[in-house]
Design a protein around this motif. Structure first.
Motif, PDB file in Angstrom:
ATOM      1  N   ARG A  38      52.256  31.802 -23.233  1.00  0.00           N
ATOM      2  CA  ARG A  38      51.369  31.126 -24.192  1.00  0.00           C
ATOM      3  C   ARG A  38      50.074  31.894 -24.409  1.00  0.00           C
ATOM      4  N   TRP A  39      49.671  32.720 -23.432  1.00  0.00           N
ATOM      5  CA  TRP A  39      48.504  33.585 -23.600  1.00  0.00           C
ATOM      6  C   TRP A  39      48.848  34.860 -24.369  1.00  0.00           C
ATOM      7  N   ALA A  40      50.129  35.181 -24.496  1.00  0.00           N
ATOM      8  CA  ALA A  40      50.538  36.478 -25.042  1.00  0.00           C
ATOM      9  C   ALA A  40      49.951  36.795 -26.414  1.00  0.00           C
ATOM     10  N   PRO A  41      49.870  35.839 -27.357  1.00  0.00           N
ATOM     11  CA  PRO A  41      49.286  36.202 -28.656  1.00  0.00           C
ATOM     12  C   PRO A  41      47.841  36.666 -28.567  1.00  0.00           C
ATOM     13  N   LEU A  42      47.050  36.075 -27.670  1.00  0.00           N
ATOM     14  CA  LEU A  42      45.666  36.520 -27.523  1.00  0.00           C
ATOM     15  C   LEU A  42      45.606  37.925 -26.926  1.00  0.00           C
ATOM     16  N   VAL A  43      46.464  38.190 -25.956  1.00  0.00           N
ATOM     17  CA  VAL A  43      46.529  39.541 -25.395  1.00  0.00           C
ATOM     18  C   VAL A  43      46.961  40.521 -26.483  1.00  0.00           C
ATOM     19  N   GLY A 151      53.523  38.994 -33.394  1.00  0.00           N
ATOM     20  CA  GLY A 151      54.709  39.469 -32.696  1.00  0.00           C
ATOM     21  C   GLY A 151      54.860  38.828 -31.332  1.00  0.00           C
ATOM     22  N   ARG A 152      53.748  38.695 -30.611  1.00  0.00           N
ATOM     23  CA  ARG A 152      53.790  38.090 -29.262  1.00  0.00           C
ATOM     24  C   ARG A 152      53.988  36.582 -29.327  1.00  0.00           C
ATOM     25  N   ALA A 153      53.566  35.937 -30.414  1.00  0.00           N
ATOM     26  CA  ALA A 153      53.821  34.505 -30.557  1.00  0.00           C
ATOM     27  C   ALA A 153      55.318  34.225 -30.580  1.00  0.00           C
ATOM     28  N   GLY A 154      56.094  35.199 -31.025  1.00  0.00           N
ATOM     29  CA  GLY A 154      57.544  35.037 -31.042  1.00  0.00           C
ATOM     30  C   GLY A 154      58.146  34.831 -29.668  1.00  0.00           C
ATOM     31  N   PHE A 155      57.454  35.281 -28.609  1.00  0.00           N
ATOM     32  CA  PHE A 155      57.944  35.042 -27.244  1.00  0.00           C
ATOM     33  C   PHE A 155      58.230  33.560 -27.021  1.00  0.00           C
ATOM     34  N   CYS A 156      57.321  32.729 -27.519  1.00  0.00           N
ATOM     35  CA  CYS A 156      57.419  31.293 -27.241  1.00  0.00           C
ATOM     36  C   CYS A 156      58.610  30.663 -27.941  1.00  0.00           C
ATOM     37  N   TRP A 157      59.060  31.256 -29.045  1.00  0.00           N
ATOM     38  CA  TRP A 157      60.257  30.737 -29.698  1.00  0.00           C
ATOM     39  C   TRP A 157      61.515  31.215 -28.980  1.00  0.00           C
ATOM     40  N   VAL A 158      61.557  32.476 -28.625  1.00  0.00           N
ATOM     41  CA  VAL A 158      62.723  33.022 -27.932  1.00  0.00           C
ATOM     42  C   VAL A 158      62.959  32.302 -26.599  1.00  0.00           C
ATOM     43  N   ALA A 159      61.858  31.933 -25.911  1.00  0.00           N
ATOM     44  CA  ALA A 159      61.955  31.295 -24.593  1.00  0.00           C
ATOM     45  C   ALA A 159      61.859  29.777 -24.681  1.00  0.00           C
ATOM     46  N   ARG A 160      62.175  29.213 -25.854  1.00  0.00           N
ATOM     47  CA  ARG A 160      62.057  27.756 -26.012  1.00  0.00           C
ATOM     48  C   ARG A 160      63.148  27.026 -25.219  1.00  0.00           C
ATOM     49  N   ARG A 161      62.892  25.769 -24.985  1.00  0.00           N
ATOM     50  CA  ARG A 161      63.862  24.943 -24.268  1.00  0.00           C
ATOM     51  C   ARG A 161      65.150  24.810 -25.072  1.00  0.00           C
ATOM     52  N   GLY A 162      66.260  24.866 -24.378  1.00  0.00           N
ATOM     53  CA  GLY A 162      67.562  24.787 -25.028  1.00  0.00           C
ATOM     54  C   GLY A 162      68.259  26.124 -25.149  1.00  0.00           C
TER      55      GLY A 162
END
Length: 250
Positions: A38-43, A151-162
């Motif tokens: 969740r911090w990845a987009p800021l980084v 690009g880093r915000a996409g991490f949170c979609w790839v690692a979503r529940r399900g």
């Protein structure tokens, strides 16, 4: 551990994982790993700003835009240990091979770069470099920060529940299913607003394109590999970044 300490640990882990900064962390817990994504987009915004400043400075020195863009892409790769670029290459090779998911995962784990990886890297990094080089001044800084953050915000979609991990062990298994489904859309919404302030309609359009690419990538790789992996995280980061930069340069 207090809430502030947990947030600090997650940010430190994000910096340790996603940059070459010498940030010391212990063995990551599942909670800290989820927070790090969740911090990845800021980084990413910080990394992108560095790349944009390089383009700005080289442009002021008279360096051709494409050369400046290529150097900036190289700096981004160095700043992330080439991790996301490697993930993009491995994902391309995995998707390009025949056979069951086990075969694709074995190809990805091999570490070599096949023809699908080479072509994908040339196209995606070429789009990034050309699009970065087409921008100048403060627009280059703001645009690069926006693109890399998206690009880093996409991490949170790839690692979503399900979406389970495709294989046991590794980064993918640690963060798989760690993100509520609303986290990535929330980040995309915030970044779209920031994008409008940076580049008018091109900003939100770039975020929408990046989101669509990420959603399609996640759906396809989940079917092909039987879940998500750390390589898919890297592919989402590089493709999302390229999508935003392309629209900003349109």
């Amino acid at each position: 551990m207090s809430g502030d300490e947990r947030r600090t640990s997650a940010l430190a882990l994000a910096l340790s994982w996603l940059t070459v900064l010498p940030v010391r962390t212990g063995a990551p817990s599942a909670r800290a790993a989820a927070g790090a994504l969740r911090w990845a987009p800021l980084v990413g915004a910080g990394l992108g700003a560095v790349a944009g400043l390089l383009v700005w400075g080289l442009g002021a020195l008279g360096v051709p835009g494409l050369v400046a863009g290529l150097l900036a892409v190289g700096v981004l790769a160095l700043g992330t240990r080439g991790m996301h670029v490697d993930g993009l290459a491995d994902t391309a090779d995995g998707l390009g091979c025949f056979g069951p998911p086990e075969r694709a995962l074995a190809v990805m784990k091999d570490g070599g770069a096949g023809p699908f990886a080479v072509v994908t890297l040339l196209v995606v990094l070429g789009v990034q470099a050309g699009s970065l080089g087409a921008q100048s001044g403060g627009h280059a800084v703001a645009g690069a920060a926006l693109a890399v953050a998206t690009g880093r915000a996409g991490f949170c979609w790839v690692a979503r529940r399900g979406v389970p991990a495709a294989r046991p062990g590794g980064l993918g298994a640690l963060v798989a299913e760690s993100q509520p489904a609303w986290v990535a859309p929330a980040w995309w919404s915030v970044l779209a607003a920031a994008g409008y302030a940076v580049a008018g309609w091109r900003g939100p359009a770039g975020i929408v394109l990046a989101a669509l690419v990420t959603v399609a990538l996640s759906a396809h790789t989940a079917r092909r590999f039987g879940g998500m992996s750390g390589d898919v995280l890297g592919a989402a980061a590089e493709l999302g970044t390229a999508a935003v930069l392309l629209l900003l340069a349109a």
